[in-house]
Enzyme design. Structure first.
Site, PDB file in Angstrom:
ATOM      1  N   HIS A 103       3.513  68.193  10.517  1.00 14.77           N
ATOM      2  CA  HIS A 103       2.173  68.165   9.702  1.00 14.77           C
ATOM      3  C   HIS A 103       1.286  68.445  10.771  1.00 14.77           C
ATOM      4  O   HIS A 103       0.354  69.308  10.546  1.00 14.77           O
ATOM      5  CB  HIS A 103       2.109  66.931   8.890  1.00 14.77           C
ATOM      6  CG  HIS A 103       0.792  66.954   8.402  1.00 14.77           C
ATOM      7  ND1 HIS A 103       0.745  66.962   6.982  1.00 14.77           N
ATOM      8  CD2 HIS A 103      -0.347  66.522   8.933  1.00 14.77           C
ATOM      9  CE1 HIS A 103      -0.502  66.845   6.534  1.00 14.77           C
ATOM     10  NE2 HIS A 103      -1.233  66.588   7.581  1.00 14.77           N
ATOM     11  N   GLU A 104       1.235  67.735  11.826  1.00 14.26           N
ATOM     12  CA  GLU A 104       0.276  67.839  12.927  1.00 14.26           C
ATOM     13  C   GLU A 104       0.272  68.996  13.694  1.00 14.26           C
ATOM     14  O   GLU A 104      -0.780  69.458  14.041  1.00 14.26           O
ATOM     15  CB  GLU A 104       0.089  66.615  13.826  1.00 14.26           C
ATOM     16  CG  GLU A 104      -0.050  65.123  13.024  1.00 14.26           C
ATOM     17  CD  GLU A 104      -1.357  65.082  12.149  1.00 14.26           C
ATOM     18  OE1 GLU A 104      -2.373  65.590  12.477  1.00 14.26           O
ATOM     19  OE2 GLU A 104      -1.052  64.296  11.152  1.00 14.26           O
TER      20      GLU A 104
ATOM     21  N   HIS B 157      -1.471  71.820  11.835  1.00 15.12           N
ATOM     22  CA  HIS B 157      -3.041  71.721  12.155  1.00 15.12           C
ATOM     23  C   HIS B 157      -3.465  72.366  13.264  1.00 15.12           C
ATOM     24  O   HIS B 157      -4.321  73.018  13.156  1.00 15.12           O
ATOM     25  CB  HIS B 157      -3.198  70.120  12.081  1.00 15.12           C
ATOM     26  CG  HIS B 157      -3.700  69.350  10.927  1.00 15.12           C
ATOM     27  ND1 HIS B 157      -4.642  69.790  10.166  1.00 15.12           N
ATOM     28  CD2 HIS B 157      -3.068  68.404  10.388  1.00 15.12           C
ATOM     29  CE1 HIS B 157      -4.698  68.935   8.984  1.00 15.12           C
ATOM     30  NE2 HIS B 157      -3.575  67.965   9.203  1.00 15.12           N
TER      31      HIS B 157
ATOM     32  N   GLN C  59      -8.921  68.176  13.515  1.00 16.61           N
ATOM     33  CA  GLN C  59      -9.427  67.446  12.409  1.00 16.61           C
ATOM     34  C   GLN C  59     -10.783  66.821  12.825  1.00 16.61           C
ATOM     35  O   GLN C  59     -11.496  65.907  11.782  1.00 16.61           O
ATOM     36  CB  GLN C  59      -8.407  66.313  12.047  1.00 16.61           C
ATOM     37  CG  GLN C  59      -7.314  67.265  11.335  1.00 16.61           C
ATOM     38  CD  GLN C  59      -6.191  66.064  10.692  1.00 16.61           C
ATOM     39  OE1 GLN C  59      -5.285  65.564  11.562  1.00 16.61           O
ATOM     40  NE2 GLN C  59      -6.302  65.679   9.511  1.00 16.61           N
TER      41      GLN C  59
ATOM     42  N   GLY D 139      -1.591  59.968  11.477  1.00 19.44           N
ATOM     43  CA  GLY D 139      -1.649  61.140  12.523  1.00 19.44           C
ATOM     44  C   GLY D 139      -2.688  61.866  12.400  1.00 19.44           C
ATOM     45  O   GLY D 139      -3.736  61.871  11.422  1.00 19.44           O
TER      46      GLY D 139
ATOM     47  N   CYS E 191      -3.298  64.155   3.462  1.00 13.79           N
ATOM     48  CA  CYS E 191      -3.833  64.437   4.929  1.00 13.79           C
ATOM     49  C   CYS E 191      -5.421  63.870   4.743  1.00 13.79           C
ATOM     50  O   CYS E 191      -5.997  63.851   3.880  1.00 13.79           O
ATOM     51  CB  CYS E 191      -3.810  65.808   4.981  1.00 13.79           C
ATOM     52  SG  CYS E 191      -4.715  66.584   6.236  1.00 13.79           S
ATOM     53  N   LEU E 192      -5.776  63.453   5.936  1.00 13.77           N
ATOM     54  CA  LEU E 192      -7.077  62.746   6.105  1.00 13.77           C
ATOM     55  C   LEU E 192      -8.199  63.729   5.839  1.00 13.77           C
ATOM     56  O   LEU E 192      -9.302  63.622   5.571  1.00 13.77           O
ATOM     57  CB  LEU E 192      -7.281  62.219   7.377  1.00 13.77           C
ATOM     58  CG  LEU E 192      -6.401  61.031   7.724  1.00 13.77           C
ATOM     59  CD1 LEU E 192      -6.581  60.385   9.225  1.00 13.77           C
ATOM     60  CD2 LEU E 192      -6.823  59.877   6.782  1.00 13.77           C
TER      61      LEU E 192
END
Length: 167
Positions: free
Chosen positions: A135-136, A139, A51, A46, A93-94
């Site tokens: 989660h996204e 963000h 991000q 994701g 997470c990235l």
């Protein structure tokens, strides 16, 4: 298509709320394609526009196992309109390097959004997809998963990041 640099904590853009997308434009389509390429390259499941430094309410995700091909989901202006149950899942997470933690989330969510052509969609998800969507969307609201863990674990991670930045 381009691989975009993924912003890492403590980049301030990660704490900002993204603005709703008003119009589906060729630039937005390019951003979606670049986000998808970036997510697959990372590799991740994701990615939210924050991000990659774009404060637009856009999410791409794909929870399909790598050996089963690709099933890209694009969500524009996603909003959780229903949620139920509770689950705990190990999240990473990235944008949060070398750290994962158990996070409590809703077990089932319904998300209203637009697809990449601007058509209204409603997605009801559970299990991993429900976790990824929450989660996204976090963000897009300027919230990282580390904001949802205990103060102690969060402060240990922040200390680790500061130490790495000095090194």
């Amino acid at each position: 298509m381009a691989i975009l640099p993924i912003r890492k904590y403590p980049d301030p853009v990660l704490a900002e709320s993204a603005a709703p997308v008003a119009e589906i434009t060729p630039d937005l389509q390019r951003l979606i394609d670049d986000m998808a390429d970036t997510m697959y390259q990372a590799p991740g499941i994701g990615l939210a526009a924050n991000q990659v430094g774009s404060l637009q309410r856009v999410v791409v995700c794909d929870i399909t196992p790598r050996d089963e091909g690709r099933n890209l989901m694009v969500l524009i202006n996603p909003e959780i309109i229903a949620a139920s149950g509770e689950t705990t899942h190990e999240e990473g997470c990235l944008s949060v390097d070398n750290f994962s933690a158990e996070v409590r989330r809703n077990a089932c969510v319904t998300v209203a959004c637009l697809d990449r052509q601007g058509r209204p969609q409603e997605i009801t998800a559970q299990d991993l997809l429900a976790i990824v969507l929450q989660h996204e969307i976090d963000h897009l609201n300027g919230t990282l998963f580390i904001d949802r863990i205990s103060r102690l674990k969060r402060s240990l991670y922040k200390r680790q990041v500061k130490k790495q930045m000095r090194a």
